[in-house]
Design an enzyme around this catalytic site. Structure first.
Site, PDB file in Angstrom:
ATOM      1  N   CYS A   1      -4.179  -1.000  -2.220  1.00 51.60           N
ATOM      2  CA  CYS A   1      -4.275   0.447  -2.388  1.00 51.60           C
ATOM      3  C   CYS A   1      -5.191   0.672  -3.578  1.00 51.60           C
ATOM      4  CB  CYS A   1      -2.887   1.032  -2.659  1.00 51.60           C
ATOM      5  SG  CYS A   1      -2.882   2.751  -3.210  1.00 51.60           S
TER       6      CYS A   1
ATOM      7  N   GLU B   1      -5.289   8.703  10.171  1.00 52.27           N
ATOM      8  CA  GLU B   1      -3.902   8.563  10.605  1.00 52.27           C
ATOM      9  C   GLU B   1      -3.612   9.363  11.877  1.00 52.27           C
ATOM     10  OE1 GLU B   1      -1.138   9.008   7.379  1.00 52.27           O
ATOM     11  OE2 GLU B   1      -2.011   7.317   6.278  1.00 52.27           O
TER      12      GLU B   1
ATOM     13  N   CYS C   1     -11.298   3.356  -0.325  1.00 51.20           N
ATOM     14  CA  CYS C   1      -9.946   3.651   0.165  1.00 51.20           C
ATOM     15  C   CYS C   1      -9.727   2.762   1.373  1.00 51.20           C
ATOM     16  CB  CYS C   1      -9.820   5.125   0.546  1.00 51.20           C
ATOM     17  SG  CYS C   1      -8.260   5.533   1.381  1.00 51.20           S
TER      18      CYS C   1
ATOM     19  N   HIS D   1      -8.200   3.107   4.055  1.00 50.31           N
ATOM     20  CA  HIS D   1      -8.303   3.743   5.377  1.00 50.31           C
ATOM     21  C   HIS D   1      -9.747   3.741   5.895  1.00 50.31           C
ATOM     22  CE1 HIS D   1      -4.321   5.402   4.476  1.00 50.31           C
ATOM     23  NE2 HIS D   1      -4.255   5.871   5.706  1.00 50.31           N
TER      24      HIS D   1
ATOM     25  N   ASP E   1       0.862  -1.186   0.000  1.00 50.09           N
ATOM     26  CA  ASP E   1       0.000   0.000   0.000  1.00 50.09           C
ATOM     27  C   ASP E   1       0.894   1.231   0.000  1.00 50.09           C
ATOM     28  OD1 ASP E   1      -2.493   1.471   0.315  1.00 50.09           O
ATOM     29  OD2 ASP E   1      -1.868   1.857   2.360  1.00 50.09           O
ATOM     30  N   SER E   2       0.290   2.379  -0.253  1.00 50.74           N
ATOM     31  CA  SER E   2       1.040   3.633  -0.214  1.00 50.74           C
ATOM     32  C   SER E   2       1.443   3.994   1.209  1.00 50.74           C
ATOM     33  CB  SER E   2       0.196   4.753  -0.811  1.00 50.74           C
ATOM     34  OG  SER E   2      -1.027   4.871  -0.110  1.00 50.74           O
TER      35      SER E   2
END
Length: 272
Positions: free
Chosen positions: A75, A154, A186, A188, A12-13
């Site tokens: 991702c 985050e 996404c 997240h 993932d990024s």
């Protein structure tokens, strides 16, 4: 011959793909995982297609050196931009996180109005719409970029009033469009799933591609007869690598994974 007991590569990024790793841990407990988070070059959502393909190719090169038997691009942006380019170069299975979620959304929608939330890059690529229209041409897809969700996650503000306010603003458009199914586009976003559900209302079905991708991986490994037997299980079945900020990554990983991450190694991904 592919070694059944070789690990699965996940990349993932940054940290968002840990939601995919978490679902693989839960649903394929015998599988070993090598995870790479490109924390030095995050986010991918605002990068060009060429750049994302170059980054993804470097990471795949690294993962191949770890002798992985399959790769999951955890991702959405990299899945949208680089999946085909990566698949063309490899002789092992490569999965993205978009197709499985789109398939479930197409099956679940009753009014054929499906929402997609994600980064600017993912939503702008139109890839979810492309998959969904292929599955059912009558589906109307309403995309909405929600760039502030990633920094809020985050920051750890998963249930914060600020996150609720931001979600309310972003998602109002989708409520006005009367979507009955919403893809969390996404990796997240599953971490603020309860907030998104609260804003959208209980009647809207949320699709978590991280979970659906784990199930698709299990099906694919079974079909290819390379599902791990659970033998030769390593003392440390999960290995984590990043391109920067190893301590911060480890702290975040330990806050969401059902596994104690004791070590994260930083590597120079540009060498690949």
């Amino acid at each position: 011959m592919i070694d059944k007991n070789a690990p699965v590569g996940v990349f993932d990024s940054g940290v968002g793909g840990l939601t995919v790793a978490r679902e693989i841990m839960r649903n394929l407990p015998s599988e070993k995982i090598v995870y790479f988070g490109d924390t030095a070059r995050v986010p991918y959502g605002s990068k060009s297609k060429d750049t994302v393909i170059r980054y993804s190719s470097q990471i795949v090169h690294f993962l191949r050196e770890q002798n992985v038997k399959a790769i999951v691009i955890a991702c959405n942006t990299a899945s949208a931009f680089a999946l085909e380019a990566v698949q063309d170069k490899l002789d092992i299975p490569v999965l993205g996180v978009i197709e499985a979620g789109a398939r479930v959304a197409a099956e679940e929608t009753k009014n054929k109005r499906v929402g997609v939330i994600g980064t600017v890059g993912t939503v702008g690529s139109g890839i979810h719409e492309s998959y969904l229209k292929r599955l059912d041409p009558e589906i109307t897809v309403i995309g909405k970029a929600c760039p502030l969700f990633v920094p809020l996650v985050e920051e750890g503000w998963l249930h914060d009033p600020v996150t609720v306010e931001v979600a309310s603003r972003y998602l109002q458009e989708l409520k006005d469009e009367q979507v009955d199914t919403l893809i969390l586009g996404c990796t997240h976003y599953p971490l603020i799933r309860s907030t998104i559900q609260e804003v959208m209302g209980e009647k809207v079905r949320l699709v978590n591609p991280a979970y659906e991708t784990a199930l698709e991986l299990k099906s694919l490994l079974t079909k290819m007869d390379i599902l791990s037997t659970g033998e030769q299980q390593a003392e440390f079945p999960y290995r984590f690598y990043v391109s920067d900020l190893a301590d911060e990554f480890k702290e975040f990983a330990n806050s969401i994974l059902p596994y104690d991450v004791t070590m994260t190694r930083k590597i120079d991904i540009e060498k690949y």
